[in-house]
Design a protein around this motif. Structure first.
Motif, PDB file in Angstrom:
ATOM      1  N   ASN A 197       0.777  -1.244   0.000  1.00  0.00           N
ATOM      2  CA  ASN A 197       0.000   0.000   0.000  1.00  0.00           C
ATOM      3  C   ASN A 197       0.806   1.291   0.000  1.00  0.00           C
ATOM      4  N   ASN A 198       2.074   1.256   0.357  1.00  0.00           N
ATOM      5  CA  ASN A 198       2.826   2.510   0.359  1.00  0.00           C
ATOM      6  C   ASN A 198       2.911   3.087  -1.060  1.00  0.00           C
ATOM      7  N   ASP A 199       2.679   4.389  -1.171  1.00  0.00           N
ATOM      8  CA  ASP A 199       2.683   5.098  -2.467  1.00  0.00           C
ATOM      9  C   ASP A 199       1.525   4.675  -3.365  1.00  0.00           C
ATOM     10  N   ASP A 200       0.459   4.102  -2.776  1.00  0.00           N
ATOM     11  CA  ASP A 200      -0.746   3.841  -3.558  1.00  0.00           C
ATOM     12  C   ASP A 200      -1.556   5.133  -3.588  1.00  0.00           C
ATOM     13  N   GLY A 201      -1.266   5.981  -4.589  1.00  0.00           N
ATOM     14  CA  GLY A 201      -1.885   7.303  -4.630  1.00  0.00           C
ATOM     15  C   GLY A 201      -1.373   8.150  -3.481  1.00  0.00           C
ATOM     16  N   ILE A 202      -2.294   8.643  -2.642  1.00  0.00           N
ATOM     17  CA  ILE A 202      -1.895   9.498  -1.524  1.00  0.00           C
ATOM     18  C   ILE A 202      -1.692   8.690  -0.236  1.00  0.00           C
ATOM     19  N   ILE A 203      -1.761   7.369  -0.328  1.00  0.00           N
ATOM     20  CA  ILE A 203      -1.579   6.514   0.854  1.00  0.00           C
ATOM     21  C   ILE A 203      -0.094   6.344   1.158  1.00  0.00           C
ATOM     22  N   ARG A 204       0.258   6.518   2.430  1.00  0.00           N
ATOM     23  CA  ARG A 204       1.623   6.290   2.882  1.00  0.00           C
ATOM     24  C   ARG A 204       1.594   5.330   4.071  1.00  0.00           C
ATOM     25  N   VAL A 205       2.655   4.514   4.187  1.00  0.00           N
ATOM     26  CA  VAL A 205       2.778   3.533   5.264  1.00  0.00           C
ATOM     27  C   VAL A 205       4.197   3.636   5.830  1.00  0.00           C
ATOM     28  N   PRO A 206       4.351   3.674   7.159  1.00  0.00           N
ATOM     29  CA  PRO A 206       5.705   3.762   7.732  1.00  0.00           C
ATOM     30  C   PRO A 206       6.524   2.506   7.438  1.00  0.00           C
ATOM     31  N   LYS A 207       7.784   2.717   7.155  1.00  0.00           N
ATOM     32  CA  LYS A 207       8.701   1.613   6.897  1.00  0.00           C
ATOM     33  C   LYS A 207       9.096   0.955   8.222  1.00  0.00           C
ATOM     34  N   VAL A 208       9.146  -0.366   8.234  1.00  0.00           N
ATOM     35  CA  VAL A 208       9.565  -1.113   9.419  1.00  0.00           C
ATOM     36  C   VAL A 208      11.047  -1.467   9.276  1.00  0.00           C
ATOM     37  N   TYR A 209      11.829  -1.150  10.297  1.00  0.00           N
ATOM     38  CA  TYR A 209      13.263  -1.473  10.278  1.00  0.00           C
ATOM     39  C   TYR A 209      13.441  -2.804  11.005  1.00  0.00           C
ATOM     40  N   LEU A 210      13.284  -3.890  10.247  1.00  0.00           N
ATOM     41  CA  LEU A 210      13.239  -5.223  10.835  1.00  0.00           C
ATOM     42  C   LEU A 210      14.549  -5.595  11.517  1.00  0.00           C
ATOM     43  N   ASP A 211      15.678  -5.086  11.011  1.00  0.00           N
ATOM     44  CA  ASP A 211      16.972  -5.412  11.607  1.00  0.00           C
ATOM     45  C   ASP A 211      17.099  -4.859  13.030  1.00  0.00           C
ATOM     46  N   HIS A 212      16.302  -3.832  13.340  1.00  0.00           N
ATOM     47  CA  HIS A 212      16.366  -3.215  14.666  1.00  0.00           C
ATOM     48  C   HIS A 212      15.248  -3.714  15.580  1.00  0.00           C
ATOM     49  N   CYS A 213      14.387  -4.612  15.080  1.00  0.00           N
ATOM     50  CA  CYS A 213      13.249  -5.095  15.866  1.00  0.00           C
ATOM     51  C   CYS A 213      13.630  -6.352  16.647  1.00  0.00           C
ATOM     52  N   HIS A 214      12.992  -6.512  17.794  1.00  0.00           N
ATOM     53  CA  HIS A 214      13.194  -7.672  18.663  1.00  0.00           C
ATOM     54  C   HIS A 214      11.839  -8.054  19.261  1.00  0.00           C
ATOM     55  N   PRO A 215      11.727  -9.227  19.928  1.00  0.00           N
ATOM     56  CA  PRO A 215      10.421  -9.655  20.446  1.00  0.00           C
ATOM     57  C   PRO A 215       9.696  -8.637  21.311  1.00  0.00           C
ATOM     58  N   GLN A 216      10.423  -7.727  21.991  1.00  0.00           N
ATOM     59  CA  GLN A 216       9.779  -6.709  22.821  1.00  0.00           C
ATOM     60  C   GLN A 216      10.071  -5.286  22.344  1.00  0.00           C
ATOM     61  N   ILE A 217      10.626  -5.164  21.138  1.00  0.00           N
ATOM     62  CA  ILE A 217      11.006  -3.841  20.625  1.00  0.00           C
ATOM     63  C   ILE A 217      10.624  -3.754  19.152  1.00  0.00           C
ATOM     64  N   LEU A 218       9.890  -2.706  18.781  1.00  0.00           N
ATOM     65  CA  LEU A 218       9.472  -2.480  17.397  1.00  0.00           C
ATOM     66  C   LEU A 218       9.957  -1.107  16.960  1.00  0.00           C
ATOM     67  N   VAL A 219      10.588  -1.032  15.781  1.00  0.00           N
ATOM     68  CA  VAL A 219      11.143   0.219  15.275  1.00  0.00           C
ATOM     69  C   VAL A 219      10.512   0.526  13.916  1.00  0.00           C
ATOM     70  N   ASN A 220       9.806   1.666  13.849  1.00  0.00           N
ATOM     71  CA  ASN A 220       9.148   2.124  12.625  1.00  0.00           C
ATOM     72  C   ASN A 220       9.659   3.499  12.223  1.00  0.00           C
ATOM     73  N   GLU A 221       9.490   3.810  10.965  1.00  0.00           N
ATOM     74  CA  GLU A 221       9.778   5.143  10.455  1.00  0.00           C
ATOM     75  C   GLU A 221       8.826   6.165  11.091  1.00  0.00           C
ATOM     76  N   THR A 222       9.361   7.335  11.455  1.00  0.00           N
ATOM     77  CA  THR A 222       8.516   8.421  11.964  1.00  0.00           C
ATOM     78  C   THR A 222       7.721   9.023  10.813  1.00  0.00           C
ATOM     79  N   MET A 223       6.424   9.197  11.014  1.00  0.00           N
ATOM     80  CA  MET A 223       5.561   9.751   9.974  1.00  0.00           C
ATOM     81  C   MET A 223       4.966  11.079  10.445  1.00  0.00           C
ATOM     82  N   PRO A 224       4.873  12.053   9.542  1.00  0.00           N
ATOM     83  CA  PRO A 224       4.244  13.328   9.916  1.00  0.00           C
ATOM     84  C   PRO A 224       2.731  13.187   9.960  1.00  0.00           C
ATOM     85  N   GLY A 225       2.064  14.232  10.450  1.00  0.00           N
ATOM     86  CA  GLY A 225       0.614  14.268  10.402  1.00  0.00           C
ATOM     87  C   GLY A 225      -0.052  14.153  11.754  1.00  0.00           C
TER      88      GLY A 225
END
Length: 573
Positions: A197-225
């Motif tokens: 869905n990212n870049d589907d027209g005006i739709i945006r979705v935060p990117k997930v940084y899987l290399d920085h994620c762990h079972p109790q830690i989730l790292v996503n791209e900061t999104m404006p709005g």
């Protein structure tokens, strides 16, 4: 350090809170939804998530409960920075400042499962880090174990619970909670949703940084709005030109949300199951001629296939989806079944829609398909041309599930989840564009689906074969008619009549005969016991046998009276 939670202490806490809010009485009778809401809020993350899940199940609760439980907020006090550091040590062996160029000590939000901090990666990328509360894992597992024990007792609860598979509901709750506790699952779902869905027209979705994620830690791209609810709440300008721009913008956003959701369901077969206003952001983009992703269009002219690529200029605003802890997935067959419902409704084929609904339901008993088709056709007719803003989606879904239950049908869990997700989206869409119609948005999709699944050449050959077979069969009608008349005159033919609903009548007759048999046996028992008592005063053993017969007759009669009283009460309630 692992946190241990005693099941007995947790059970005592749960019972205390439930008694204070009269939880069982209110929930069973579907009364005082605000009291049940308060109980869920106090009972913690497992019950909050359970309430949110129940709000997606109109086959379990009334529209009033769905509306109340949709308000569940899981705001809890934030953990200290020392606790956050301990979670990082347990998961990565490092402190936050060792993994990030910058990490805010104070969280900007705290929910039941975790809290969120702003941070910066080593390469300068701004991210949001979700850190799980340390005790939540053990608390959820203890609650789920108690739920499994409680469900075993539900079979002793009177009422029509057969249409609800509580083991399946618990399985959904368990999967949802455990996947949220293990944030790696949410990270994988976030990646998949980003890809679709990212870049589907005006739709945006935060990117997930899987290399920085762990079972109790989730790292996503900061999104404006900000939450889209602020856009919904904006008042219409007085100036004519600004008012036209305001209306056009909201109409475009409403159509984009519905069109993208339809794509999620019928193209991706993977949809956001909780699209409430808090999970959708809106922001203004820089005013530049940004282009949408190229759209590939294929056209066939005989044996020649032409591929075209088109691009459109995007408006200066964007929509952002957040939170991928609750997602829905459909099989291709289920998606096609739902598509056939939309296609039938779009073409105003009420009976075709009823048959399509039958295909997405589980059968909990004997189903009279003709009766269901008639009832469904009468039910759906008023909604075909009604603007979306005038439709109470919660009541609509509840009415559909009640109609299905009345015909021994149960909507499958993924279908009710889909309906609830669209219902959440509908509330925003109706406020953005009150004049939008479900069919006006669904009809173009239905036609595209029809073109993709309808092969003209194959259909033409099929209908030609059917026409030829009908012609051959038609020529044989006089011969077959003459043969039938001869068999009737000779007494060789039999006519079988089937009364619709005869199984119910036969079942009632069977119960009546069983009761009549019991009454006859009781009368015989009373008479024989009376003879034994009257004629055996000199024989104590025979006398006691007669008295025992009287006692048994009284007990059985009392049981029958109680059962009849309960059945009468149950029919009235």
């Amino acid at each position: 350090m692992a946190v241990s939670i005693s099941k007995s202490e947790r059970l005592s806490e749960i019972l205390k809170i439930m008694r204070r809010h009269q939880f069982l009485h209110n929930f069973y009778h579907q009364t005082n939804p605000e009291e049940v809401l308060a109980a869920f809020q106090e009972l913690g993350p497992t019950f909050i998530k359970m309430g949110q899940l129940i709000s997606t199940r109109p086959d379990l609760v009334s529209p009033a409960y769905i509306k109340a439980l949709s308000k569940l907020q899981d705001q809890v006090p934030a953990d200290s920075y020392e606790t956050v550091c301990q979670v990082f040590r347990n998961n990565t062996g490092h402190l936050p400042e060792e993994l990030f160029a910058n990490f805010d000590y104070e969280p900007f939000a705290s929910a039941s499962v975790g809290q969120c901090h702003y941070a910066t990666l080593k390469d300068g990328t701004k991210v949001v880090v979700k850190v799980q509360h340390p005790a939540v894992d053990q608390l959820i597992k203890a609650d789920l174990a108690l739920f499994r024990r409680a469900i075993k007792l539900l079979k002793y609860v009177p009422g029509k619970l057969t249409v609800v598979d509580f083991n399946q509901v618990l399985e959904e709750l368990s999967n949802s909670l455990l996947s949220e506790v293990n944030t790696m699952q949410e990270a994988v779902w976030g990646q998949e949703f980003y890809r679709y869905n990212n870049d589907d027209g005006i739709i945006r979705v935060p990117k997930v940084y899987l290399d920085h994620c762990h079972p109790q830690i989730l790292v996503n791209e900061t999104m404006p709005g900000k939450s889209i609810k602020y856009l919904v709440a904006q008042k219409k300008p007085q100036a004519k030109e600004e008012a036209q721009q305001w209306t056009g913008e909201r109409k475009t956003i409403a159509e984009t949300l519905v069109r993208n959701f339809i794509k999620q369901v019928f193209v991706d077969h993977f949809f956001h199951a909780d699209p409430h206003p808090g999970n959708i952001l809106f922001y203004r983009a820089p005013k530049q001629n940004a282009l949408a992703k190229p759209q590939e269009v294929k056209r066939e002219f005989g044996d020649v296939t032409v591929h075209l690529s088109t691009q459109t200029v995007l408006p200066p605003y964007r929509l952002v989806y957040l939170d991928f802890g609750m997602m829905g997935r459909l099989s291709s067959a289920m998606a096609d079944g739902i598509a056939q419902i939309i296609l039938a409704v779009a073409s105003q084929d009420e009976y075709g829609a009823a048959q399509a609904v039958l295909n997405v339901c589980n059968r909990t008993g004997e189903v009279d398909e003709q009766s269901f088709s008639r009832d469904f056709a009468r039910f759906i007719q008023p909604y075909l041309h009604t603007p979306l803003a005038q439709i109470d989606m919660g009541q609509l879904i509840f009415s559909i599930t009640q109609l299905c239950q009345g015909h021994h049908l149960q909507l499958r869990s993924e279908v009710t989840l889909l309906f609830k997700a669209f219902g959440s989206l509908e509330m925003m869409v109706a406020k953005l564009d009150p004049d939008i119609s479900m069919m006006s948005v669904a009809r173009p999709f239905a036609m595209r689906w029809f073109k993709e699944h309808y092969q003209f050449k194959d259909s033409l050959a099929h209908h030609a074969h059917q026409g030829y077979s009908a012609l051959i069969a038609g020529a044989q009608i006089p011969t077959k008619t003459n043969r039938l008349l001869e068999q009737l005159l000779n007494g060789q033919a039999k006519v079988n009549l089937h009364y619709v609903g005869q199984s119910k009548v036969l079942d009632k007759i069977n119960r009546l005969l069983n009761r009549l048999l019991i009454v006859i046996m009781l009368a015989s028992l009373i008479m024989s016991s009376s003879i034994l008592v009257v004629g055996s005063s000199a024989h104590p053993i025979i006398y006691k046998l007669g008295v025992a017969g009287w006692i048994w007759a009284i007990v059985i009669t009392a049981i029958l009276l109680i059962k009849n009283a309960y059945d009468s009460w149950h029919r009235r309630h």
